[in-house]
Design a protein around this motif. Sequence first.
Motif, mmCIF file in Angstrom:
data_model
loop_
_atom_site.group_PDB
_atom_site.id
_atom_site.type_symbol
_atom_site.label_atom_id
_atom_site.label_comp_id
_atom_site.label_asym_id
_atom_site.label_seq_id
_atom_site.Cartn_x
_atom_site.Cartn_y
_atom_site.Cartn_z
ATOM 1 N N ILE A 170 0.705 0.619 -3.903
ATOM 2 C CA ILE A 170 1.074 1.662 -2.942
ATOM 3 C C ILE A 170 0.214 1.596 -1.678
ATOM 4 C CG2 ILE A 170 -0.364 3.596 -3.736
ATOM 5 C CD1 ILE A 170 2.337 5.233 -3.643
ATOM 6 N N GLY A 171 -1.001 1.076 -1.795
ATOM 7 C CA GLY A 171 -1.865 0.924 -0.633
ATOM 8 C C GLY A 171 -1.354 -0.092 0.369
ATOM 9 N N SER A 172 -0.395 -0.916 -0.035
ATOM 10 C CA SER A 172 0.186 -1.869 0.914
ATOM 11 C C SER A 172 1.198 -1.188 1.833
ATOM 12 C CB SER A 172 0.852 -3.038 0.179
ATOM 13 O OG SER A 172 2.028 -2.612 -0.484
ATOM 14 N N LEU A 173 1.604 0.028 1.488
ATOM 15 C CA LEU A 173 2.557 0.775 2.323
ATOM 16 C C LEU A 173 1.879 1.858 3.155
ATOM 17 C CD1 LEU A 173 5.545 1.391 -0.087
ATOM 18 C CD2 LEU A 173 5.331 -0.344 1.673
ATOM 19 N N TYR A 174 0.809 2.407 2.625
ATOM 20 C CA TYR A 174 0.147 3.539 3.262
ATOM 21 C C TYR A 174 -1.242 3.153 3.753
ATOM 22 C CZ TYR A 174 3.693 6.549 1.108
ATOM 23 O OH TYR A 174 4.865 7.140 0.748
ATOM 24 N N THR A 175 -1.637 3.659 4.915
ATOM 25 C CA THR A 175 -3.008 3.480 5.375
ATOM 26 C C THR A 175 -3.916 4.358 4.518
ATOM 27 O OG1 THR A 175 -2.839 5.256 7.009
ATOM 28 C CG2 THR A 175 -2.269 3.016 7.741
ATOM 29 N N PRO A 176 -5.207 4.052 4.463
ATOM 30 C CA PRO A 176 -6.111 4.821 3.590
ATOM 31 C C PRO A 176 -6.096 6.326 3.858
ATOM 32 C CG PRO A 176 -7.199 2.835 4.338
ATOM 33 C CD PRO A 176 -5.893 2.923 5.101
ATOM 34 N N ASP A 177 -5.836 6.738 5.087
ATOM 35 C CA ASP A 177 -5.855 8.169 5.415
ATOM 36 C C ASP A 177 -4.453 8.763 5.572
ATOM 37 O OD1 ASP A 177 -5.215 6.796 7.723
ATOM 38 O OD2 ASP A 177 -6.442 8.058 9.026
ATOM 39 N N ALA A 178 -3.449 8.096 5.033
ATOM 40 C CA ALA A 178 -2.061 8.553 5.163
ATOM 41 C C ALA A 178 -1.885 9.955 4.586
ATOM 42 C CB ALA A 178 -1.124 7.588 4.439
ATOM 43 N N ARG A 179 -0.950 10.660 5.160
ATOM 44 C CA ARG A 179 -0.581 11.994 4.650
ATOM 45 C C ARG A 179 0.784 11.872 3.978
ATOM 46 N NH1 ARG A 179 -3.561 16.243 6.633
ATOM 47 N NH2 ARG A 179 -5.030 15.646 8.254
#
Length: 74
Positions: free
Chosen positions: A32-41
């Motif tokens: 899932i981290g490949s889709l979202y940046t570390p600080d994603a909301r």
Amino acid sequence: MNAGLFPDAARAALERVCTFYETLSPQSLVDIGSLYTPDARFKDPFNEVQGVPAITRIFEHMFESLHEPRFVVT
């Protein structure tokens, strides 16, 4: 999807996101981290969280609570 509305890079990214959600499984949550940046909301009708670990927990809970959940992107 209307190919004329999106540049090639945006279209490829959109297709990647759609494929990820349509094939989402407990095992694929590690990606899932490949889709979202570390600080994603992430916000849905039941949750509002920030960060990949919190987003991952929402989907882990979904798989624990529901029988064979799935997403269909139309």
